[in-house]
Design an enzyme around this catalytic site. Structure first.
Site, PDB file in Angstrom:
ATOM      1  N   GLY A 187       0.780  -1.268  -0.084  1.00 45.87           N
ATOM      2  CA  GLY A 187       0.003   0.107  -0.066  1.00 45.87           C
ATOM      3  C   GLY A 187       0.853   1.121  -0.060  1.00 45.87           C
ATOM      4  O   GLY A 187       1.005   1.927   0.896  1.00 45.87           O
ATOM      5  N   VAL A 188       1.651   1.438  -1.059  1.00 43.53           N
ATOM      6  CA  VAL A 188       2.571   2.804  -1.121  1.00 43.53           C
ATOM      7  C   VAL A 188       1.830   3.876  -1.957  1.00 43.53           C
ATOM      8  O   VAL A 188       2.350   4.355  -2.855  1.00 43.53           O
ATOM      9  CB  VAL A 188       3.960   2.322  -1.642  1.00 43.53           C
ATOM     10  CG1 VAL A 188       4.556   1.481  -0.565  1.00 43.53           C
ATOM     11  CG2 VAL A 188       3.932   1.628  -3.066  1.00 43.53           C
ATOM     12  N   GLY A 189       0.625   4.214  -1.287  1.00 44.52           N
ATOM     13  CA  GLY A 189      -0.187   5.219  -1.894  1.00 44.52           C
ATOM     14  C   GLY A 189       0.456   6.417  -1.016  1.00 44.52           C
ATOM     15  O   GLY A 189       1.534   6.626  -0.840  1.00 44.52           O
ATOM     16  N   ASN A 190      -0.535   7.396  -0.665  1.00 42.07           N
ATOM     17  CA  ASN A 190      -0.478   8.517  -0.001  1.00 42.07           C
ATOM     18  C   ASN A 190       0.595   8.606   1.309  1.00 42.07           C
ATOM     19  O   ASN A 190       1.797   8.922   1.276  1.00 42.07           O
ATOM     20  CB  ASN A 190      -1.500   9.311   0.373  1.00 42.07           C
ATOM     21  CG  ASN A 190      -1.422  10.842   0.680  1.00 42.07           C
ATOM     22  OD1 ASN A 190      -0.457  11.309   0.682  1.00 42.07           O
ATOM     23  ND2 ASN A 190      -2.192  11.457   1.097  1.00 42.07           N
ATOM     24  N   GLU A 219      -0.499   1.179  16.500  1.00 38.57           N
ATOM     25  CA  GLU A 219      -0.615   2.647  16.849  1.00 38.57           C
ATOM     26  C   GLU A 219      -1.546   3.540  16.237  1.00 38.57           C
ATOM     27  O   GLU A 219      -2.303   4.172  16.706  1.00 38.57           O
ATOM     28  CB  GLU A 219       0.843   3.214  17.061  1.00 38.57           C
ATOM     29  CG  GLU A 219       0.753   4.529  17.860  1.00 38.57           C
ATOM     30  CD  GLU A 219       0.161   4.509  19.176  1.00 38.57           C
ATOM     31  OE1 GLU A 219      -1.040   4.894  19.232  1.00 38.57           O
ATOM     32  OE2 GLU A 219       0.716   4.163  20.270  1.00 38.57           O
ATOM     33  N   GLU A 237     -12.904   9.633   3.996  1.00 40.92           N
ATOM     34  CA  GLU A 237     -12.782   8.505   3.138  1.00 40.92           C
ATOM     35  C   GLU A 237     -13.333   8.842   1.915  1.00 40.92           C
ATOM     36  O   GLU A 237     -14.080   9.897   1.640  1.00 40.92           O
ATOM     37  CB  GLU A 237     -13.368   7.409   3.751  1.00 40.92           C
ATOM     38  CG  GLU A 237     -12.932   6.854   5.225  1.00 40.92           C
ATOM     39  CD  GLU A 237     -11.874   6.129   4.876  1.00 40.92           C
ATOM     40  OE1 GLU A 237     -11.320   5.609   3.941  1.00 40.92           O
ATOM     41  OE2 GLU A 237     -10.957   6.162   5.947  1.00 40.92           O
ATOM     42  N   ASP A 285     -16.459   5.077  11.667  1.00 36.67           N
ATOM     43  CA  ASP A 285     -15.087   4.919  11.941  1.00 36.67           C
ATOM     44  C   ASP A 285     -14.782   5.344  13.423  1.00 36.67           C
ATOM     45  O   ASP A 285     -13.557   4.818  13.891  1.00 36.67           O
ATOM     46  CB  ASP A 285     -14.437   6.113  10.899  1.00 36.67           C
ATOM     47  CG  ASP A 285     -12.789   5.956  10.846  1.00 36.67           C
ATOM     48  OD1 ASP A 285     -12.516   4.828  10.468  1.00 36.67           O
ATOM     49  OD2 ASP A 285     -12.172   6.964  10.930  1.00 36.67           O
ATOM     50  N   LYS A 341     -12.700   3.093  16.399  1.00 39.27           N
ATOM     51  CA  LYS A 341     -11.529   3.399  17.328  1.00 39.27           C
ATOM     52  C   LYS A 341     -11.672   3.209  18.680  1.00 39.27           C
ATOM     53  O   LYS A 341     -10.858   2.799  19.590  1.00 39.27           O
ATOM     54  CB  LYS A 341     -11.117   4.822  17.019  1.00 39.27           C
ATOM     55  CG  LYS A 341     -10.590   5.323  15.571  1.00 39.27           C
ATOM     56  CD  LYS A 341     -10.528   6.536  15.009  1.00 39.27           C
ATOM     57  CE  LYS A 341     -10.098   6.895  13.710  1.00 39.27           C
ATOM     58  NZ  LYS A 341      -9.856   8.250  13.217  1.00 39.27           N
ATOM     59  N   GLY A 370      -3.908  13.035   8.530  1.00 37.52           N
ATOM     60  CA  GLY A 370      -2.597  13.374   7.572  1.00 37.52           C
ATOM     61  C   GLY A 370      -1.708  12.504   7.306  1.00 37.52           C
ATOM     62  O   GLY A 370      -1.479  11.667   8.048  1.00 37.52           O
TER      63      GLY A 370
END
Length: 362
Positions: free
Chosen positions: A19-22, A153, A214, A225, A229, A344
């Site tokens: 998953g090397v997106g943003n 984390e 999302e 979401d 959490k 972010g």
């Protein structure tokens, strides 16, 4: 001579990132930047040995050069989740770490396989830890049995040290009595920018454009979401709980809750502007701020939009910041508070990086 030998021992970490997106891209760049620092100061030799996006994947047991990694990846073999796992398994490198930077259910379903091969798992994907309680417990059991750490984390609060702090409280014998938190960067952004001179639709659109929500904003605005959490925090506090046990009090209009597509949903935001303005007007009349709050108290959890009065720690929470207040047996009068940027790409990547470094220090 003996001392010199031991001083020069460096721990090698072999990292497989899917998953090397943003966020994933920022993580690779952070690793590239800090490689020398880790080696010189922490005696950690961090090598990226596998990279994958949804299209292609590459591997190099000796370490992928991070100079032109994007170009190399674009020329890689066809990506497959099973293929990525098989490569990690067959390379059979000590201190292997699988890093999940996706929000993909199928990727989360493979953690069990990685742990069984004594490959550590670092995830920002919340799906596994907020799945059924039995699955969550099984991953914890496998992690212990195969001596393969399972760290997540970034599941809550991006790079903020929330889960690590909670773990340290529990490990030192403290007991959590209640948790109050604002855990959605996107919802905090929305309600910090919405007022009687703005339109709710425009603010949600802005949040989406800036990458806070999302692709389907209903996931954020429905509270699901945030429920995930607080569920993870409750479980990490030692409580047996499932997602359906959490009371979710919606603030969306009836039409918004029942919308069948993203486009339909956005249309309801326009049509039901008066509904959202009435929420703001009610809070303004009491000199309150609107915040989307998660609570855990006495074994029960809830998520809802709240009117927060002046003087409350949540009142001045800015931008997309998150805040968590832990009330425990030791912190009974004044809670332990963790606060800061909760969304972010950079801070999420640094949270993943911190988990990787934690494994190097073990």
């Amino acid at each position: 001579m003996h001392e010199v030998f031991f001083e020069s021992i460096t721990k090698q970490l072999n990292v497989f990132i899917t998953g090397v997106g943003n966020v994933g891209e920022r993580l690779v760049e952070q690793i590239k930047q800090q490689k020398k620092y880790l080696k010189d100061n922490l005696k950690i030799n961090l090598r990226v040995v596998g990279l994958s996006n949804s299209r292609t994947m590459i591997f190099n047991g000796g370490g992928i050069s991070l100079k032109n990694w994007k170009e190399d990846l674009s020329n890689g073999e066809k990506a497959s989740l099973e293929g990525f796992f098989e490569n990690a398994k067959s390379l059979n490198l000590r201190n292997s770490i699988f890093v999940d930077v996706t929000a993909n259910k199928d990727v989360a379903g493979l953690y069990e396989k990685y742990l069984r091969e004594s490959i550590a798992v670092v995830a920002c994907n919340k799906i596994a830890c907020s799945s059924t309680f039995s699955n969550y417990k099984e991953l914890k059991r496998l992690s212990l049995k195969y001596n393969a750490p399972f760290l997540f984390e970034t599941n809550v609060g991006a790079g903020l040290p929330i889960i690590d702090t909670l773990g340290n409280l529990i490990a030192s014998g403290d007991k959590v009595t209640s948790i109050q938190a604002v855990l959605s960067g996107s919802l905090n952004f929305v309600f910090n920018n919405f007022n009687d001179t703005t339109k709710f639709y425009d603010v949600v659109k802005q949040a989406a454009a800036e990458g806070y929500t999302e692709p389907d904003p209903r996931i954020d605005l429905s509270g699901v979401d945030v429920a995930r959490k607080i569920l993870i925090l409750a479980r990490e506090s030692g409580v047996t709980m499932d997602l359906e046990d959490i009371e979710n009090i919606p603030f969306l209009s009836k039409a918004g809750l029942e919308s069948n597509s993203v486009d339909d949903f956005y249309q309801t935001l326009i049509d039901d502007e008066s509904h959202y303005q009435s929420l703001f007007a009610s809070a303004k009349a009491k000199d309150c701020q609107l915040k989307y709050v998660a609570k855990f108290d006495n074994g029960k959890a809830s998520v809802s939009l709240q009117e927060i009065p002046k003087g409350h720690p949540f009142y001045n929470l800015e931008g997309s910041d998150n805040i968590v207040m832990f009330y425990t047996e030791r912190y009974s009068q004044q809670p332990m508070i963790i606060k800061g940027a909760g969304a972010g790409a950079d801070v999420t990547a640094s949270g993943l990086f911190a988990d990787i470094i934690r494994l190097g220090n073990n």
